[in-house]
Structures are given as C-alpha cells and as structure tokens.
Scaffold this active site. Structure first.
Site, mmCIF file in Angstrom:
data_model
loop_
_atom_site.group_PDB
_atom_site.id
_atom_site.type_symbol
_atom_site.label_atom_id
_atom_site.label_comp_id
_atom_site.label_asym_id
_atom_site.label_seq_id
_atom_site.Cartn_x
_atom_site.Cartn_y
_atom_site.Cartn_z
ATOM 1 N N CYS A 75 -61.265 -6.695 -16.894
ATOM 2 C CA CYS A 75 -60.143 -6.591 -17.816
ATOM 3 C C CYS A 75 -59.616 -5.172 -17.672
ATOM 4 O O CYS A 75 -60.331 -4.206 -17.973
ATOM 5 C CB CYS A 75 -60.613 -6.842 -19.255
ATOM 6 S SG CYS A 75 -59.307 -6.615 -20.471
ATOM 7 N N CYS A 189 -53.500 -6.635 -14.300
ATOM 8 C CA CYS A 189 -54.096 -7.430 -15.378
ATOM 9 C C CYS A 189 -54.738 -8.607 -14.654
ATOM 10 O O CYS A 189 -54.103 -9.220 -13.780
ATOM 11 C CB CYS A 189 -53.018 -7.913 -16.347
ATOM 12 S SG CYS A 189 -53.573 -9.248 -17.438
HETATM 13 N N1 DGL Z 1 -56.853 -9.776 -18.470
HETATM 14 C C1 DGL Z 1 -56.713 -8.591 -19.225
HETATM 15 C C2 DGL Z 1 -56.420 -7.363 -18.373
HETATM 16 O O1 DGL Z 1 -56.770 -7.337 -17.219
HETATM 17 C C3 DGL Z 1 -55.840 -8.552 -20.411
HETATM 18 C C4 DGL Z 1 -55.114 -9.674 -20.979
HETATM 19 C C5 DGL Z 1 -54.913 -9.461 -22.455
HETATM 20 O O2 DGL Z 1 -55.819 -9.842 -23.195
HETATM 21 O O3 DGL Z 1 -53.903 -8.878 -22.864
HETATM 22 O O4 DGL Z 1 -55.873 -6.400 -18.853
#
Ligand code: DGL
Length: 273
Positions: A75, A189
């Site tokens: 994340c 993301c």
């Molecule tokens: N998948 C997450 C990232 O890489 C974030 C998505 C979210 O919860 O806003 O930042």
C-alpha cells in the site's frame, strides 16, 4: 520469531495488494503468503495521517502475532508513513513507494509521471525519492486520484464499473500524458496495476511502472541472502484475511488470477472514531 517456514505477510487497505501477491507468486511459488486487506476502511488515501497510522498499526500487529518472516507493505499510502511505525515490526519491511521510486529512477527518464492516492500525492514522497535516487536530473509530475482506488476495488469484471474506471483514468491521466507528455507513469497505488490493461488501451505505448515487480525482486534477494526460502517440496499457499466482504475478496482473488488460495476469512475491523 520467524524461520524459513514462516509465511510472508502482505497488506493493503483493500484488494490492491493482490497486484503484489501476483508478482510474489510468480517469482517465489514456494512461499506461504498471508494477506490482510482492510476492506472495512478503504479508501485509506482520503484519510488523515493519524488515522492511517492507527489502521496500519492494527494490521502490523496482526502480522506480528503470526510471525511473518517479511512484511510487504503493498500500500503506497501506508508506505508514506512507514517510518513512524517501522519499530513495531520485528521482521524486514518492504515499502511499495521505495520499490516504485527505485524502478522509476532506474529508467533514467527525463519526465516521470506518478498517479497515486491523494494522501500519497500530498506527501510528495515519490518526487522526492525519485529525484534523490535518479542518476540524472528528472522532472516528476504527480497526480492524486480521490476515487480511483475505490472504483477499482469494486469494479473488476463488471462492464459498467469498468467504464467508470476508464472515465476516471482519462480524467486523471489525460493532462499528464497528453499535455505534459510524461515518458512513463508510475502506478503509485497498488490498485492501479489491476487495471493496467485499461491504461494500456487508453494510452498505448506509455511505459507503466508497477512497484509490485520490484517488491517481489527485493523480497527474493532478501530470502536468498538470509537463507530464508521456504524449503517445502510443494508450492506455497495463500491465506487471505479481510475486514470487508469475504465473498467479494474470494471473487477478486480469482479475477486477478491468484493461485493456491487456501482460504478467505473474515477478521474484525479496528473501530475508528
Ligand atoms: N492501494 C493503496 C495504495 O497503494 C491505497 C488505496 C486506498 O485505500 O486509498 O496506496
């Protein structure tokens, strides 16, 4: 404590980290993987720093209690605040942002685009890291997307939902790709690599950087170096925990092409005020 037989932990606010699981399963098929997706609280990217830290801490404790031998913070948003939490984890921790920045810097592009959550964008972590790591002068343009991760989370395999994803992608990426003409784009993301096909269709020829590939390679280097590869004869299994909808996570795991899913289980979410 952990040893060769311990699982590798991978966490995200939602299903985005499945893009990292996918790469780890390709490169290290013998490893057992433990996944945590905080489906009850997605999207993290629109929360403030203290809330993100608290939610991340909850997942870190989950992994710590299960004695993972490495933790992949799949994340980018949590990776932005990792320095404030790193001492809570006793195994090596791998950051999605560090991986993405290293991969981008290695390309030696003149103009790099980064799309990410709003939190990651506001932190300016990608421009700072890419410029520090890059051997030559590089311009980094960053774009924060408030809705994209949530749209991806719930739209895979649904034509109407995917039309919204593509509309959103166009809205966010057009200025960077068509006006500013970036040389490549970091998918900052972990949800975004799950719709890489759509991005390729909208912007043919635009090189995309998926930090997941670099994360998997870094993990392999660490396991090789420390002699921590799982010695089991057969392939490893993936167990998924979510604070969200178990049936939806099982479906998404199949859609993304994850293999050897031993189970998808519910885990109670942290209560946030
Ligand atoms: N998948 C997450 C990232 O890489 C974030 C998505 C979210 O919860 O806003 O930042």
């Amino acid at each position: 404590m952990f040893d060769q037989h311990s699982p590798v932990g991978i966490l995200d606010s939602g299903i985005g980290g499945f893009s990292v699981v996918r790469q780890v399963q390709r490169l290290l098929p013998g490893e057992d993987l433990l996944y945590f997706g905080d489906g009850a609280h997605i999207p993290y990217g629109n929360h403030g720093e203290e809330t993100i830290l608290a939610m991340a801490g909850y997942m870190f404790r989950f992994m710590e209690e299960r004695g993972v031998k490495a933790l992949l913070v799949a994340c980018n948003t949590i990776s932005c605040v990792l320095d404030r939490r790193a001492d809570e984890i006793s195994c090596p921790v791998f950051s999605a942002v560090q991986a993405g920045a290293e991969a981008a810097a290695r390309l030696e592009a003149g103009k790099v685009g980064v799309i990410s959550t709003v939190f990651t964008h506001n932190s300016r972590i990608y421009p700072r890291k890419i410029q520090t790591l890059s051997p030559r002068k590089v311009v980094v343009l960053s774009c924060g997307c408030p809705d994209l991760a949530r749209l991806v989370e719930h739209s895979l395999g649904d034509p109407a939902g995917m039309a919204l994803v593509e509309e959103n992608l166009r809205q966010e990426l057009d200025p960077m790709v068509r006006v500013d003409r970036v040389d490549c784009c970091v998918l900052g993301c972990t949800h975004y690599p799950l719709v890489a096909d759509s991005i390729h269709r909208l912007y043919p020829g635009l090189p995309l950087i998926d930090p997941a590939e670099e994360m998997a390679r870094s993990l392999k280097r660490y396991l090789d170096r420390e002699g921590l590869n799982n010695p089991q004869a057969g392939p490893g299994a993936l167990t998924v925990y979510t604070t969200g909808d178990v049936a939806e996570y099982a479906l998404r795991a199949r859609q993304v092409g994850l293999e050897r899913v031993a189970g998808v289980e519910f885990y109670p979410p942290m209560e946030i005020a």
